[in-house]
Scaffold this motif. Structure first.
Motif, PDB file in Angstrom:
ATOM      1  N   PHE A   5       1.416   0.800  -8.220  1.00 15.76           N
ATOM      2  CA  PHE A   5       0.794   1.951  -8.885  1.00 15.76           C
ATOM      3  C   PHE A   5       0.941   3.156  -7.958  1.00 15.76           C
ATOM      4  N   SER A   6       0.660   4.331  -8.486  1.00 16.21           N
ATOM      5  CA  SER A   6       0.756   5.557  -7.697  1.00 16.21           C
ATOM      6  C   SER A   6      -0.441   5.656  -6.755  1.00 16.21           C
ATOM      7  N   GLY A   7      -0.192   6.137  -5.533  1.00 14.32           N
ATOM      8  CA  GLY A   7      -1.278   6.259  -4.568  1.00 14.32           C
ATOM      9  C   GLY A   7      -0.780   6.698  -3.212  1.00 14.32           C
ATOM     10  N   VAL A   8      -1.635   6.512  -2.203  1.00 12.86           N
ATOM     11  CA  VAL A   8      -1.335   6.907  -0.830  1.00 12.86           C
ATOM     12  C   VAL A   8      -1.155   5.652   0.015  1.00 12.86           C
ATOM     13  N   LEU A   9      -0.058   5.600   0.741  1.00 14.00           N
ATOM     14  CA  LEU A   9       0.229   4.452   1.594  1.00 14.00           C
ATOM     15  C   LEU A   9      -0.540   4.547   2.902  1.00 14.00           C
ATOM     16  N   GLY A  10      -0.829   3.380   3.471  1.00 15.38           N
ATOM     17  CA  GLY A  10      -1.476   3.327   4.772  1.00 15.38           C
ATOM     18  C   GLY A  10      -0.450   3.269   5.891  1.00 15.38           C
ATOM     19  N   ILE A  11      -0.781   2.556   6.944  1.00 15.50           N
ATOM     20  CA  ILE A  11       0.104   2.429   8.113  1.00 15.50           C
ATOM     21  C   ILE A  11       1.035   1.239   7.922  1.00 15.50           C
ATOM     22  N   ARG A  12       2.299   1.448   8.202  1.00 13.92           N
ATOM     23  CA  ARG A  12       3.316   0.405   8.029  1.00 13.92           C
ATOM     24  C   ARG A  12       3.015  -0.793   8.916  1.00 13.92           C
ATOM     25  N   ARG A  13       3.144  -2.000   8.356  1.00 12.25           N
ATOM     26  CA  ARG A  13       2.827  -3.239   9.082  1.00 12.25           C
ATOM     27  C   ARG A  13       4.065  -4.054   9.441  1.00 12.25           C
ATOM     28  N   VAL A  14       5.250  -3.627   9.017  1.00 10.72           N
ATOM     29  CA  VAL A  14       6.468  -4.395   9.291  1.00 10.72           C
ATOM     30  C   VAL A  14       7.500  -3.482   9.948  1.00 10.72           C
ATOM     31  N   ASP A  15       8.510  -4.122  10.579  1.00  8.26           N
ATOM     32  CA  ASP A  15       9.585  -3.385  11.241  1.00  8.26           C
ATOM     33  C   ASP A  15      10.929  -3.921  10.778  1.00  8.26           C
ATOM     34  N   LEU A  16      11.960  -3.105  10.976  1.00 10.51           N
ATOM     35  CA  LEU A  16      13.306  -3.540  10.627  1.00 10.51           C
ATOM     36  C   LEU A  16      13.677  -4.790  11.427  1.00 10.51           C
ATOM     37  N   GLY A  17      14.282  -5.740  10.749  1.00 10.27           N
ATOM     38  CA  GLY A  17      14.698  -6.980  11.409  1.00 10.27           C
ATOM     39  C   GLY A  17      13.614  -8.012  11.522  1.00 10.27           C
ATOM     40  N   GLN A  18      12.398  -7.687  11.109  1.00 10.53           N
ATOM     41  CA  GLN A  18      11.295  -8.638  11.202  1.00 10.53           C
ATOM     42  C   GLN A  18      11.411  -9.684  10.099  1.00 10.53           C
ATOM     43  N   ASN A  19      11.162 -10.934  10.462  1.00  9.10           N
ATOM     44  CA  ASN A  19      11.193 -12.027   9.496  1.00  9.10           C
ATOM     45  C   ASN A  19       9.787 -12.191   8.928  1.00  9.10           C
ATOM     46  N   VAL A  20       9.616 -11.889   7.647  1.00 13.16           N
ATOM     47  CA  VAL A  20       8.301 -11.933   7.017  1.00 13.16           C
ATOM     48  C   VAL A  20       8.193 -13.166   6.142  1.00 13.16           C
ATOM     49  N   ASN A  21       6.944 -13.633   5.975  1.00 10.30           N
ATOM     50  CA  ASN A  21       6.657 -14.804   5.151  1.00 10.30           C
ATOM     51  C   ASN A  21       5.978 -14.382   3.853  1.00 10.30           C
ATOM     52  N   PRO A  22       6.009 -15.216   2.839  1.00  5.76           N
ATOM     53  CA  PRO A  22       5.334 -14.891   1.581  1.00  5.76           C
ATOM     54  C   PRO A  22       3.850 -14.620   1.808  1.00  5.76           C
ATOM     55  N   GLY A  23       3.325 -13.531   1.199  1.00  6.10           N
ATOM     56  CA  GLY A  23       1.932 -13.156   1.341  1.00  6.10           C
ATOM     57  C   GLY A  23       1.640 -12.268   2.530  1.00  6.10           C
ATOM     58  N   GLU A  24       2.640 -11.978   3.364  1.00  5.49           N
ATOM     59  CA  GLU A  24       2.420 -11.132   4.533  1.00  5.49           C
ATOM     60  C   GLU A  24       2.328  -9.668   4.096  1.00  5.49           C
ATOM     61  N   THR A  25       1.336  -8.933   4.679  1.00  6.39           N
ATOM     62  CA  THR A  25       1.101  -7.537   4.291  1.00  6.39           C
ATOM     63  C   THR A  25       2.203  -6.639   4.819  1.00  6.39           C
ATOM     64  N   VAL A  26       2.716  -5.796   3.923  1.00 10.42           N
ATOM     65  CA  VAL A  26       3.717  -4.803   4.294  1.00 10.42           C
ATOM     66  C   VAL A  26       3.050  -3.467   4.596  1.00 10.42           C
ATOM     67  N   VAL A  27       2.164  -3.017   3.692  1.00 10.82           N
ATOM     68  CA  VAL A  27       1.454  -1.756   3.842  1.00 10.82           C
ATOM     69  C   VAL A  27       0.307  -1.758   2.828  1.00 10.82           C
ATOM     70  N   SER A  28      -0.748  -0.997   3.116  1.00  9.93           N
ATOM     71  CA  SER A  28      -1.842  -0.846   2.142  1.00  9.93           C
ATOM     72  C   SER A  28      -1.535   0.330   1.229  1.00  9.93           C
ATOM     73  N   LEU A  29      -2.029   0.246  -0.010  1.00 14.27           N
ATOM     74  CA  LEU A  29      -1.820   1.296  -1.004  1.00 14.27           C
ATOM     75  C   LEU A  29      -3.147   1.556  -1.696  1.00 14.27           C
ATOM     76  N   GLN A  30      -3.588   2.823  -1.698  1.00 12.17           N
ATOM     77  CA  GLN A  30      -4.872   3.190  -2.279  1.00 12.17           C
ATOM     78  C   GLN A  30      -4.685   4.339  -3.272  1.00 12.17           C
ATOM     79  N   GLN A  31      -5.275   4.169  -4.464  1.00 12.03           N
ATOM     80  CA  GLN A  31      -5.325   5.250  -5.437  1.00 12.03           C
ATOM     81  C   GLN A  31      -6.625   6.009  -5.213  1.00 12.03           C
ATOM     82  N   LEU A  32      -6.542   7.263  -4.748  1.00 11.18           N
ATOM     83  CA  LEU A  32      -7.709   8.001  -4.284  1.00 11.18           C
ATOM     84  C   LEU A  32      -8.315   8.937  -5.328  1.00 11.18           C
ATOM     85  N   HIS A  33      -7.618   9.173  -6.402  1.00 11.09           N
ATOM     86  CA  HIS A  33      -8.132  10.098  -7.415  1.00 11.09           C
ATOM     87  C   HIS A  33      -7.992   9.500  -8.801  1.00 11.09           C
ATOM     88  N   PRO A  34      -9.150   9.277  -9.478  1.00 13.20           N
ATOM     89  CA  PRO A  34     -10.535   9.442  -9.015  1.00 13.20           C
ATOM     90  C   PRO A  34     -10.917   8.330  -8.047  1.00 13.20           C
TER      91      PRO A  34
END
Length: 379
Positions: free
Chosen positions: A177-206
């Motif tokens: 959905f549309s919103g504001v992203l938080g701080i990035r939690r992953v880096d290039l070349g990183q091996n991620v697993n299913p369910g691992e957080t990439v970034v937070s996303l918040q819809q601030l209005h309203p």
């Protein structure tokens, strides 16, 4: 010798008596002067203290229900990945505003894409076989079973293609959905697993605010009631919204029920997780007697005010200390339940200079403001 010694002793005695009388007189004079000076100071009238004044006035206050709330995003998630793999591309920056469907992160998918090409080649072969058998079936050369077999093989390849495309799509992480992203939690070349957080996303209005109220207010709280909100992050600023949801269940442990209000947040000042002071404006109104908060003298044995009354001379006032019973406080005003009548004048500043029955001069040139809903200029 004895006569001369007696005469000398008498002279010494007279001299001692004279010295005692002299010094005693001086000491008595000093003590008398000090007594008269203290008596003069005690009877000297104190100068009149200069204060500002305010009149105890009646106002109509709308009944407010106070609560402590927590701000919550209308939509707020930690964007995660459904697949396991190596991060091959990052298409966002921390704190960026994104639209729904925006590509955020890609995982390496070379084996999956190669398998997709294999399935596309099988699809071409399956279609040719099906078209060939169908043409022969029209001329009666092949049986119905042969035609069904080629159609089934074609459908299986098409289904495998859909599964493979979905597998590749899972390696492309997009904004739900549309919103504001938080701080990035992953880096290039990183091996991620299913369910691992990439970034937070918040819809601030309203934005939502959740808060609880005692069960005794359940009947008076309805949808669309106006709500005001204040936060420590922006002191002096008031945000307005309305109630949009009421939990039908009362908590059996706390005997409170949960309420949710929605507020406009176009400036995105309010953020999820913030503490908030919430006031619900119910329809009930009541008449109250109020004085400025600065008029109160606080003490362990009770609160008091200085009531100002005209002196007998008529050119000044006399301050009379009176204990009061206070009620609700709003802004710069405090409700007086007992001790002061409407129309009486009270001192609103300079209270440290006052004493009971002391003379007072009123000067309201720099009178402090007193309102139920203050709005400081620097807020």
């Amino acid at each position: 010798m004895s006569d001369s010694g007696g005469i000398l002793n008498k002279r010494m005695l007279l001299m001692l008596i004279g010295c005692l009388l002299l010094f005693g007189g001086i000491f008595a004079f000093k003590m008398f002067g000090r007594h008269m000076m203290n008596k003069a100071f005690d009877t000297m009238p104190l100068p009149a203290a200069t204060v500002t004044s305010a009149t105890a006035a009646q106002q109509v206050w709308q009944e407010n229900l106070a609560a402590v709330g927590t701000l919550r995003a209308v939509n707020g998630v930690d964007v995660t990945t459904e697949a396991q793999g190596v991060v091959s591309a990052i298409h966002f920056k921390s704190g960026q505003t994104v639209e729904k469907g925006r590509l955020l992160v890609e995982l390496a998918a070379e084996p999956e894409k190669a398998q997709l090409q294999v399935l596309e080649a099988e699809l071409m072969l399956a279609r040719r076989n099906h078209e060939r058998v169908r043409a022969l079936h029209k001329r009666g050369v092949t049986t119905e079973a042969d035609l069904d077999s080629t159609r089934s093989a074609l459908d299986q390849v098409l289904a495998n293609l859909e599964v493979q495309r979905a597998t590749i799509d899972k390696r492309r992480i997009t904004a739900p959905f549309s919103g504001v992203l938080g701080i990035r939690r992953v880096d290039l070349g990183q091996n991620v697993n299913p369910g691992e957080t990439v970034v937070s996303l918040q819809q601030l209005h309203p934005i939502f605010v959740d808060f609880s109220l005692p069960e005794r207010h359940f009947a008076s709280v309805t949808l669309d009631l106006p709500v005001t909100l204040r936060t420590d992050a922006f002191p002096g600023k008031v945000y307005r919204g309305s109630i949009t949801a009421i939990d039908p269940q009362v908590d059996s442990a706390s005997r409170n029920f949960l309420v949710q209000a929605t507020l406009d947040n176009a400036d995105r000042e309010l953020r999820p997780g913030m503490f908030a002071d919430v006031a619900v404006q119910v329809e009930a109104r009541r008449r109250v007697l109020v004085v400025p908060r600065t008029a109160l003298v606080f003490s362990p044995y009770g609160n008091a005010v200085f009531v100002l009354e005209k002196s007998a001379q008529g050119d000044s006032y006399l301050a009379s200390k009176r204990f009061v019973k206070t009620g609700e406080e709003r802004g710069d005003l405090v409700e007086i339940l007992q001790g002061v009548r409407a129309g009486e004048v009270v001192a609103s500043s300079g209270l440290l200079k006052l004493r009971n029955e002391g003379a007072v001069i009123i000067n309201n040139e720099n009178k402090p403001p007193a309102t139920a809903d203050p709005s400081p200029e620097n807020s």
